[in-house]
Write a protein that holds these residues in place. Structure first.
Motif, short mmCIF file in Angstrom:
data_model
loop_
_atom_site.label_atom_id
_atom_site.label_comp_id
_atom_site.label_asym_id
_atom_site.label_seq_id
_atom_site.Cartn_x
_atom_site.Cartn_y
_atom_site.Cartn_z
N GLU B 8 66.89 66.92 18.74
CA GLU B 8 66.56 65.70 19.47
C GLU B 8 65.83 66.04 20.75
OE1 GLU B 8 70.52 63.12 18.19
OE2 GLU B 8 69.59 62.82 20.14
N GLY B 9 65.00 65.11 21.17
CA GLY B 9 64.35 65.27 22.45
C GLY B 9 64.88 64.26 23.44
N PRO B 10 64.20 64.09 24.53
CA PRO B 10 62.99 64.83 24.85
C PRO B 10 63.26 66.25 25.34
CG PRO B 10 63.50 63.30 26.62
CD PRO B 10 64.51 63.06 25.54
N VAL B 11 62.32 67.10 25.08
CA VAL B 11 62.36 68.46 25.59
C VAL B 11 61.37 68.52 26.74
CG1 VAL B 11 61.87 70.87 25.07
CG2 VAL B 11 62.97 69.43 23.34
N THR B 12 61.85 68.87 27.90
CA THR B 12 61.00 68.94 29.09
C THR B 12 60.84 70.39 29.51
OG1 THR B 12 61.74 66.75 29.80
CG2 THR B 12 60.64 68.12 31.44
N GLN B 108 60.21 64.66 21.04
CA GLN B 108 59.23 64.47 22.10
C GLN B 108 59.24 65.68 23.03
OE1 GLN B 108 59.79 61.06 24.65
NE2 GLN B 108 57.74 61.24 25.53
N VAL B 109 58.08 66.20 23.31
CA VAL B 109 57.94 67.34 24.23
C VAL B 109 57.13 66.89 25.43
CG1 VAL B 109 56.94 69.63 24.53
CG2 VAL B 109 58.11 69.05 22.39
N VAL B 110 57.68 67.15 26.61
CA VAL B 110 57.00 66.81 27.85
C VAL B 110 56.79 68.10 28.63
CG1 VAL B 110 57.10 65.51 30.01
CG2 VAL B 110 58.06 64.53 27.90
#
Lengths: 118, 113
Positions: B8-12, B108-110
């Motif tokens: 799961e994200g988000p990955v920051t 989601q990757v930020v």
């Protein structure tokens, strides 16, 4: 690369009305098109597969009378949401592929259509 | 039925950091595996793929290796850029019919400067 467009990119309609979404392959012949539905922060759920010139095949649990799919030409497929209700609000994505050109299917995705039913 | 599970994200992350997104699958046999990327406002794009065990897919600095022992296809990039900010989907090719993809939930990757 291959380009797939969708129209409209977003649409708002009243409950009970029907909405048509178009999916076009712009620079290749799409013998097969797929329609997906994506809920917020969730995965893409395959709704149906359409092959040019034949009836669409729907995934289990998808109402074929509610989500009418037509694939009349090699570059156009349409999804019509009939008698739309608020629970039909979602992001609809199409993809297109050509069985004849790729040994392992590569699907090219459209940018999606945001449907909001009031 | 076939299924795909991804982290799961988000990955920051900060720019130049190492990125890993885990993906495992359940399927009959050895399906082809894919990573798709969705940039803001755009459609899904194929990032890389692998069609058999031990294959390594690579593209734009991203890599993923098909591991049948662990039924995994983890995505990695050694040094991310702000332009890598996107949603990444792991997927497999279902065996029940031509062309059908089963997707994971997306991560989601930020990437921040």
């Amino acid at each position: 690369g291959a380009v797939v467009s969708q129209h409209p990119s977003w649409v708002i309609c009243k409950s009970g009305t029907s909405v048509k979404i178009e999916c076009r392959s712009l620079d290749f012949q799409a013998t097969t098109m797929f329609w997906y539905r994506q809920f917020p922060k969730q995965s893409l759920m395959l709704m149906a597969t359409s092959n040019e010139g034949s009836k669409a095949t729907y995934e289990q649990g998808v109402e074929k009378d509610k989500f009418l799919i037509n694939h009349a030409s090699l570059t156009l497929s349409t999804l019509t949401v009939t008698s739309a209700h608020p629970e039909d609000s979602s992001f609809y994505i199409c993809s297109a592929s050509d069985r004849g050109l790729v040994p392992i299917n590569e699907q090219f995705f459209g940018p999606g259509t945001r449907l909001t039913v009031l | 039925g076939d299924s795909v599970t991804q982290m799961e994200g988000p990955v920051t992350l900060s720019e130049e950091a190492f990125l890993t997104i885990n993906c495992t699958y359940t399927a009959t046999g050895y399906p082809s595996l894919f990573w798709y990327v969705q940039y803001p406002g755009e459609g899904l794009q194929l990032l890389l793929k692998a069609t058999k065990a031990d294959d390594k897919g690579s593209n734009k600095g991203f890599e993923a290796t098909y591991r049948k022992e662990t039924t995994s296809f983890h995505l990695e990039k050694g040094s991310v850029q702000v332009s890598d900010s996107a949603v990444y989907f792991c997927a497999l090719l279902r065996g029940d019919s031509w062309g059908k993809l089963q997707f994971g939930a997306g991560t989601q990757v930020v990437v921040t400067p």
